[in-house]
Design an enzyme around this catalytic site. Structure first.
Site, mmCIF file in Angstrom:
data_model
loop_
_atom_site.group_PDB
_atom_site.id
_atom_site.type_symbol
_atom_site.label_atom_id
_atom_site.label_comp_id
_atom_site.label_asym_id
_atom_site.label_seq_id
_atom_site.Cartn_x
_atom_site.Cartn_y
_atom_site.Cartn_z
ATOM 1 N N LYS A 41 32.540 -12.380 25.408
ATOM 2 C CA LYS A 41 33.138 -11.788 26.653
ATOM 3 C C LYS A 41 34.297 -12.714 27.082
ATOM 4 O O LYS A 41 34.420 -13.902 26.386
ATOM 5 C CB LYS A 41 32.206 -11.405 27.464
ATOM 6 C CG LYS A 41 31.566 -12.767 28.200
ATOM 7 C CD LYS A 41 30.188 -12.493 28.815
ATOM 8 C CE LYS A 41 29.678 -14.145 29.130
ATOM 9 N NZ LYS A 41 28.309 -13.903 30.040
ATOM 10 N N ARG A 135 21.381 -10.595 39.847
ATOM 11 C CA ARG A 135 22.548 -10.023 39.605
ATOM 12 C C ARG A 135 22.625 -8.698 39.043
ATOM 13 O O ARG A 135 23.117 -7.896 39.943
ATOM 14 C CB ARG A 135 23.142 -11.179 38.506
ATOM 15 C CG ARG A 135 24.324 -11.645 38.842
ATOM 16 C CD ARG A 135 24.520 -12.933 37.830
ATOM 17 N NE ARG A 135 24.390 -12.512 36.258
ATOM 18 C CZ ARG A 135 25.267 -13.198 35.241
ATOM 19 N NH1 ARG A 135 25.878 -14.295 35.719
ATOM 20 N NH2 ARG A 135 24.630 -12.746 34.077
ATOM 21 N N TYR A 251 55.713 -32.042 43.335
ATOM 22 C CA TYR A 251 55.743 -31.601 44.706
ATOM 23 C C TYR A 251 54.872 -32.449 45.504
ATOM 24 O O TYR A 251 53.902 -33.130 45.258
ATOM 25 C CB TYR A 251 54.738 -30.338 44.717
ATOM 26 C CG TYR A 251 55.560 -28.919 44.086
ATOM 27 C CD1 TYR A 251 56.765 -28.598 44.598
ATOM 28 C CD2 TYR A 251 55.303 -28.391 42.746
ATOM 29 C CE1 TYR A 251 57.355 -27.475 44.217
ATOM 30 C CE2 TYR A 251 55.976 -27.559 42.263
ATOM 31 C CZ TYR A 251 57.022 -27.059 42.959
ATOM 32 O OH TYR A 251 57.845 -25.854 42.691
ATOM 33 N N MET A 299 53.056 -25.538 38.158
ATOM 34 C CA MET A 299 52.666 -24.258 37.702
ATOM 35 C C MET A 299 53.058 -24.235 36.075
ATOM 36 O O MET A 299 52.287 -23.749 35.184
ATOM 37 C CB MET A 299 53.442 -22.929 38.118
ATOM 38 C CG MET A 299 53.110 -21.565 37.678
ATOM 39 S SD MET A 299 53.912 -20.118 38.319
ATOM 40 C CE MET A 299 53.667 -20.178 39.810
#
Ligand code: PLP
Length: 350
Positions: A41, A135, A251, A299
């Site tokens: 998956k 779940r 940043y 990013m």
């Protein structure tokens, strides 16, 4: 139409398919009499179905688990649909129709899904019993329901909540699974994920379902030294420049140089799965040197201190540390998160 050739990427992800196949074989052999399937998956935990599934198939794997119907098409390019199981089951008539059309096999998760599947003609399916993770899956007391009796259950499944710990929940789930299984006709049983394989023969039944450890994750110490790293990310240096003492980097200026230094800007950022948590106390490296990360991860880039290596130049590639157990310990992201957040800007190579 644009026919221009795509330039080489500044991010590469080397997938060691030999290591991946070897990991699966280790898990298959540790599964004793049971055979190992594979959870593929989330695009094989971020490493790519097109690399992982053929390698697993050639190693001998005959059962593949995805979560979504949208994941089936990529997997059936490489293996028969009858070997592909969809963990989320059938939640609507459209999903039932898709299951029938593709031949992929639903994992039935509720009485409602059982009725939906059976009333549409049914056919081979798997059945999830929820033995304590709370779940997905039918409750153990629902195992004797007539909606379940109407199904043609191939594998009876349950999933362990705490297999990576020595928790009393493991034995309790094992007991509930065995008890519930007595009320359902089925061909085989499957309980253990990667960590569950380490819990011993009683947990193995007929099939195990490793995911994480196939891709290089080590969820329990029993697997130490047996599982090899599969994914090797690397990123190109885009620019090298000087930063003077007193200047800051990145940043929010979280790093300030206390000396004149040489830095390099490298083409990887949080959009590539290199989340900000991974930048802390982390260094990229080449074969000879370590290059500590300075300031925040952006990013699309990070800045490293390259004072140690005068020869590092633009277009050189640096290795991104990806030893899953160690990196997970250090940055607090799980090994699963490290794998599945790998972005799609990497050029995947062998
Ligand atoms: C993801 C998943 C697995 C694989 O688990 P790992 O911990 O990655 O080995 C097995 N079974 C089910 C039901 C899953 O959802």
């Amino acid at each position: 139409m644009n026919t221009a050739e795509l330039p080489p990427a500044s991010l590469r992800l080397r997938i060691d398919t030999d290591a991946l196949a070897a990991n699966w074989r280790v898990l298959d052999s540790m599964s004793g009499k049971a055979s190992a399937g594979a959870a593929v998956k989330a695009d094989a935990y971020g490493l790519g179905v097109d690399k992982a599934v053929p390698a697993l198939r050639d190693a001998g794997c005959r059962q593949f688990y995805v979560a979504h119907w949208s994941e089936v098409a990529a997997v059936v390019q490489h293996v028969p649909a009858s070997q592909v199981a969809v963990l989320h089951g059938v939640r609507s008539p459209v999903e039932v129709a898709y299951a029938k059309a593709t031949g992929a096999v639903p994992v039935i998760n509720s009485l409602k899904q059982a009725v939906l599947w059976h009333s549409a003609g049914g056919g081979r399916c798997h059945l999830m019993i929820d033995t304590g993770i709370n779940r997905l899956g039918i409750a153990p007391h629902e195992a004797g329901d007539q909606a379940i009796a109407a199904l043609k259950v191939d594998m009876l499944l349950s999933h362990l909540a705490s297999a990576d710990e020595d928790s009393p929940l493991n034995a309790s789930q094992l007991q509930r699974f065995t008890d519930a299984a007595a009320h359902v006709a089925h061909n085989g049983k499957s309980l253990a994920n990667s960590a569950g394989i380490c819990l011993g023969a009683e947990y193995h039944f007929d099939q195990t379902r490793p995911g994480l450890a196939i891709y290089g994750g080590v969820p329990r110490s029993e697997l130490d030294g047996k599982i090899a790293q599969v994914a090797w990310p690397e990123a190109a240096v885009m620019q090298r420049h000087k930063v003077s003492a007193g200047e800051s980097v990145g940043y929010n200026a979280t790093f300030t140089a206390n000396r004149d230094m040489e830095v390099a800007t490298v083409s990887i950022g949080y959009a590539d799965g290199f989340l900000r948590a991974r930048g802390k106390d982390c260094a990229l490296h080449n074969h000879a040197h370590q290059f500590p990360i300075l300031g925040r991860v952006s990013m699309d880039m990070v800045v490293v201190d390259c004072s140690a290596d005068n020869s590092l130049s633009e277009a050189d590639f640096l290795q991104i540390p990806f030893e899953l157990p160690e990196i997970s310990q250090k940055c607090g992201l799980s090994q699963y998160e490290l794998l599945t957040t790998i972005g799609n800007r990497f050029q995947v190579c062998a």
